[in-house]
Design a protein around this motif. Structure first.
Motif, mmCIF file in Angstrom:
data_model
loop_
_atom_site.group_PDB
_atom_site.id
_atom_site.type_symbol
_atom_site.label_atom_id
_atom_site.label_comp_id
_atom_site.label_asym_id
_atom_site.label_seq_id
_atom_site.Cartn_x
_atom_site.Cartn_y
_atom_site.Cartn_z
ATOM 1 N N LYS A 93 0.866 -1.173 0.000
ATOM 2 C CA LYS A 93 0.000 0.000 0.000
ATOM 3 C C LYS A 93 0.905 1.227 0.000
ATOM 4 O O LYS A 93 1.860 1.283 0.749
ATOM 5 C CB LYS A 93 -0.876 0.034 1.247
ATOM 6 C CG LYS A 93 -1.512 -1.284 1.636
ATOM 7 C CD LYS A 93 -2.852 -1.465 1.021
ATOM 8 C CE LYS A 93 -3.563 -2.675 1.599
ATOM 9 N NZ LYS A 93 -3.615 -3.797 0.744
ATOM 10 N N LYS A 94 0.553 2.203 -0.855
ATOM 11 C CA LYS A 94 1.390 3.398 -0.985
ATOM 12 C C LYS A 94 0.579 4.658 -0.727
ATOM 13 O O LYS A 94 -0.610 4.718 -1.028
ATOM 14 C CB LYS A 94 1.970 3.479 -2.397
ATOM 15 C CG LYS A 94 2.929 2.374 -2.731
ATOM 16 C CD LYS A 94 3.472 2.545 -4.148
ATOM 17 C CE LYS A 94 4.487 1.470 -4.451
ATOM 18 N NZ LYS A 94 5.119 1.690 -5.740
ATOM 19 N N GLY A 95 1.288 5.664 -0.215
ATOM 20 C CA GLY A 95 0.685 6.981 -0.025
ATOM 21 C C GLY A 95 -0.501 6.955 0.914
ATOM 22 O O GLY A 95 -0.445 6.386 2.000
ATOM 23 N N GLU A 96 -1.595 7.563 0.474
ATOM 24 C CA GLU A 96 -2.797 7.652 1.308
ATOM 25 C C GLU A 96 -3.336 6.269 1.668
ATOM 26 O O GLU A 96 -3.874 6.068 2.752
ATOM 27 C CB GLU A 96 -3.874 8.480 0.593
ATOM 28 C CG GLU A 96 -4.958 8.984 1.512
ATOM 29 C CD GLU A 96 -4.455 9.825 2.685
ATOM 30 O OE1 GLU A 96 -5.019 9.668 3.792
ATOM 31 O OE2 GLU A 96 -3.518 10.628 2.525
ATOM 32 N N ALA A 97 -3.171 5.285 0.768
ATOM 33 C CA ALA A 97 -3.641 3.924 1.057
ATOM 34 C C ALA A 97 -2.885 3.319 2.234
ATOM 35 O O ALA A 97 -3.453 2.528 2.999
ATOM 36 C CB ALA A 97 -3.490 3.041 -0.182
ATOM 37 N N ALA A 98 -1.617 3.680 2.409
ATOM 38 C CA ALA A 98 -0.844 3.181 3.553
ATOM 39 C C ALA A 98 -1.401 3.744 4.855
ATOM 40 O O ALA A 98 -1.517 3.031 5.848
ATOM 41 C CB ALA A 98 0.630 3.558 3.403
ATOM 42 N N LYS A 99 -1.764 5.003 4.840
ATOM 43 C CA LYS A 99 -2.327 5.622 6.042
ATOM 44 C C LYS A 99 -3.727 5.062 6.327
ATOM 45 O O LYS A 99 -4.064 4.750 7.468
ATOM 46 C CB LYS A 99 -2.383 7.136 5.874
ATOM 47 C CG LYS A 99 -1.002 7.777 5.877
ATOM 48 C CD LYS A 99 -1.125 9.270 5.623
ATOM 49 C CE LYS A 99 0.173 9.955 5.897
ATOM 50 N NZ LYS A 99 0.131 10.853 7.029
ATOM 51 N N THR A 100 -4.529 4.929 5.288
ATOM 52 C CA THR A 100 -5.885 4.406 5.437
ATOM 53 C C THR A 100 -5.877 2.985 5.982
ATOM 54 O O THR A 100 -6.772 2.592 6.729
ATOM 55 C CB THR A 100 -6.626 4.469 4.082
ATOM 56 O OG1 THR A 100 -6.647 5.835 3.647
ATOM 57 C CG2 THR A 100 -8.051 3.961 4.195
ATOM 58 N N TYR A 101 -4.860 2.218 5.626
ATOM 59 C CA TYR A 101 -4.733 0.845 6.116
ATOM 60 C C TYR A 101 -4.824 0.812 7.638
ATOM 61 O O TYR A 101 -5.549 0.007 8.219
ATOM 62 C CB TYR A 101 -3.400 0.263 5.639
ATOM 63 C CG TYR A 101 -3.126 -1.148 6.121
ATOM 64 C CD1 TYR A 101 -3.538 -2.238 5.365
ATOM 65 C CD2 TYR A 101 -2.446 -1.378 7.315
ATOM 66 C CE1 TYR A 101 -3.276 -3.541 5.795
ATOM 67 C CE2 TYR A 101 -2.187 -2.669 7.749
ATOM 68 C CZ TYR A 101 -2.600 -3.746 6.980
ATOM 69 O OH TYR A 101 -2.348 -5.029 7.412
ATOM 70 N N TRP A 102 -4.071 1.713 8.294
ATOM 71 C CA TRP A 102 -4.047 1.713 9.758
ATOM 72 C C TRP A 102 -5.328 2.263 10.359
ATOM 73 O O TRP A 102 -5.760 1.819 11.427
ATOM 74 C CB TRP A 102 -2.818 2.455 10.264
ATOM 75 C CG TRP A 102 -1.589 1.707 9.908
ATOM 76 C CD1 TRP A 102 -0.592 2.108 9.061
ATOM 77 C CD2 TRP A 102 -1.229 0.391 10.347
ATOM 78 N NE1 TRP A 102 0.361 1.116 8.959
ATOM 79 C CE2 TRP A 102 -0.011 0.055 9.737
ATOM 80 C CE3 TRP A 102 -1.821 -0.527 11.195
ATOM 81 C CZ2 TRP A 102 0.630 -1.152 9.949
ATOM 82 C CZ3 TRP A 102 -1.196 -1.748 11.415
ATOM 83 C CH2 TRP A 102 0.015 -2.052 10.791
ATOM 84 N N ILE A 103 -5.956 3.210 9.703
ATOM 85 C CA ILE A 103 -7.239 3.727 10.182
ATOM 86 C C ILE A 103 -8.283 2.616 10.119
ATOM 87 O O ILE A 103 -9.014 2.372 11.086
ATOM 88 C CB ILE A 103 -7.661 4.967 9.371
ATOM 89 C CG1 ILE A 103 -6.654 6.109 9.620
ATOM 90 C CG2 ILE A 103 -9.088 5.384 9.716
ATOM 91 C CD1 ILE A 103 -6.781 7.272 8.666
#
Length: 182
Positions: A93-103
């Motif tokens: 997962k890259k960029g915003e998708a990496a952050k969204t993963y944890w949310i």
């Protein structure tokens, strides 16, 4: 040229090449002694300061604290905007998708995370941290049972930002054993 003459010429060329002196290499030392001090050679960036190493370790401590608190947004805030995560058995997962993963993860699971940072190394504005983790998770679905405790290891690449903070730019982790069947 006959075959045997061609083989002889090749053998001669190999022998000549093998007899050439090895190319000199220059080695710079951080002590700046006469043997390693090469005029005009650029020095490697200095290692991490004690303050920077502590800041990188603090990222891991804050990650565990925020995760245990169920604060996916706080976990996501520890990642750079262009971060890449490589979760086990999932696509990167890259960029915003990496952050969204944890949310999303925090929205679907509760539990405790413990990180033990075993090494921090780096130079300039880049560092890496390695360590072990232990997670106790329970799905947030009604009636869900706690999952088996997961233990594993991780490697992070962390980059110093313009404001002086350190953010995770690459994160990969893997469990020490396959997931237990329930």
């Amino acid at each position: 040229m006959s075959y045997s003459t061609g083989v002889g010429v090749v053998a001669l060329l190999v022998w000549i090449a093998a007899c050439q002196p090895a190319a000199k290499t220059e080695t710079a030392t951080t002590a700046g002694d006469a043997a390693g001090d090469v005029a005009g050679a650029s020095a490697a960036p200095a290692g991490l300061s004690a303050e920077d190493e502590a800041a990188v370790r603090a990222v891991d401590a804050e990650w565990a604290r925020a995760f245990t608190a169920g604060d996916g947004k706080a976990v996501a805030a520890l990642y750079a905007t262009d971060a890449t995560i490589l979760p086990p058995m999932e696509p990167m997962k890259k960029g915003e998708a990496a952050k969204t993963y944890w949310i999303d993860f925090a929205n679907n699971f509760s539990g405790k995370a413990e990180l033990t940072t075993t090494a921090v190394e780096g130079r300039g504005d880049l560092a890496y941290a390695t360590g072990t983790y232990r997670m106790s998770l329970t799905p947030k679905k009604a009636g869900a049972k706690p999952l088996p405790v997961e233990q594993g290891k991780y490697v992070e690449v962390v980059k110093k930002q313009g404001d002086g903070s350190w953010k995770i730019v690459y994160d990969i982790w893997s469990p020490d054993a396959p997931p237990a069947k329930q």
